[in-house]
Write a protein that holds these residues in place. Structure first.
Motif, PDB file in Angstrom:
ATOM      1  N   ASP A  44      18.769   6.214 -12.925  1.00  0.00           N
ATOM      2  CA  ASP A  44      17.487   6.641 -12.358  1.00  0.00           C
ATOM      3  C   ASP A  44      17.531   8.024 -11.719  1.00  0.00           C
ATOM      4  O   ASP A  44      16.510   8.500 -11.201  1.00  0.00           O
ATOM      5  N   ALA A  92      17.259  12.068  -6.365  1.00  0.00           N
ATOM      6  CA  ALA A  92      16.908  10.652  -6.231  1.00  0.00           C
ATOM      7  C   ALA A  92      15.476  10.602  -5.724  1.00  0.00           C
ATOM      8  O   ALA A  92      15.203  11.025  -4.598  1.00  0.00           O
ATOM      9  N   VAL A  96      14.597   4.992  -5.694  1.00  0.00           N
ATOM     10  CA  VAL A  96      15.911   4.976  -6.349  1.00  0.00           C
ATOM     11  C   VAL A  96      16.976   4.439  -5.401  1.00  0.00           C
ATOM     12  O   VAL A  96      16.998   4.781  -4.216  1.00  0.00           O
ATOM     13  N   LYS A 104      17.674   2.166  -0.677  1.00  0.00           N
ATOM     14  CA  LYS A 104      16.651   2.779  -1.523  1.00  0.00           C
ATOM     15  C   LYS A 104      15.996   3.944  -0.795  1.00  0.00           C
ATOM     16  O   LYS A 104      15.763   3.889   0.413  1.00  0.00           O
TER      17      LYS A 104
END
Length: 231
Positions: A44, A92, A96, A104
């Motif tokens: 990601d 990120a 993510v 996260k």
């Protein structure tokens, strides 16, 4: 013994999947102890470019960066000293999961300035111990592309196999490729040995004083910088 899938394919022409290769290795007596595939953890993360980096109005060690992710510009607060305009970085985005820490990314406000993402260091991605600065990707890295494609070891799985005492022939990648080819998993490529004519005089000398070692050969290498390898 550890080797990457890419390294193995330098010697083995195969269309077999990673799972087929690891299963075959175990079946022929080269037991697979683990497979490290960092591309899954890094799936990601994307390549982004820092368009602008200015001092945070309320913090001396923070910068407010405008970052292009290929679709839009994001405002991100970053504390890395090497954050500056013009560099390609690992981004990120909100939502993510960071591999080192397991948290996260959320939209937040840092010292009164909104931040929508994170510019990552090697330590945060479990790619090294460097946590002082953010990763600087090659200049030709494509903005919006998967960052794993531009990170050393990011998209190339590492295979670790157990070698029993009777399998010294598989202490080299070529030997492993040869065994896989014999098991029908692909075709062994011809080993390419590049000629490298050396010249100069070495500052060391070797003498053989026993009949048990009638011949000794080596190469003296100088002016090489010893650095840390990627993990």
């Amino acid at each position: 013994m550890k080797f990457t899938l890419g390294w193995l394919k330098e010697h083995l022409d195969t269309k077999a999947s990673l799972e087929q290769i690891t299963e075959t290795l175990t079946n022929i007596g080269l037991e697979v102890e683990q497979v490290i595939d960092k591309s899954k953890d890094l799936a990601d993360f994307i390549v982004a470019e820092v368009v602008q980096a200015e001092k945070h109005p309320n913090a001396d060690k923070l910068k407010v960066c405008k970052v292009n992710n290929g679709k839009e510009e994001l405002q991100i607060v970053c504390g890395a000293a090497n954050a500056r305009a013009g560099i390609k970085v690992v981004l990120a985005q909100v939502g993510v999961l960071i591999p080192n820490g397991g948290f996260k990314i959320k939209a937040s406000e840092i010292r009164g300035v909104k931040s929508n993402g994170m510019l990552c260091s090697a330590d945060e991605l479990n790619l090294g111990k460097d946590s002082e600065g953010i990763i600087e990707l090659p200049k030709d890295a494509k903005v919006g592309d998967k960052a794993a494609n531009w990170l050393a070891g990011g998209s190339d799985p590492v295979i670790e196999i157990a070698i029993t005492p009777n399998r010294g022939d598989c202490l080299g990648v070529y030997g492993v490729a040869r065994d896989l080819a014999a098991a029908g998993i692909g075709t062994l490529k011809k080993l390419q040995i590049n000629k490298n004519n050396a010249s100069g005089k070495a500052s060391i000398s070797v003498q053989t004083k026993t009949a048990s070692c009638p011949y000794f050969i080596g190469r003296y290498i100088k002016s090489v910088k010893n650095g840390q390898s990627s993990e």
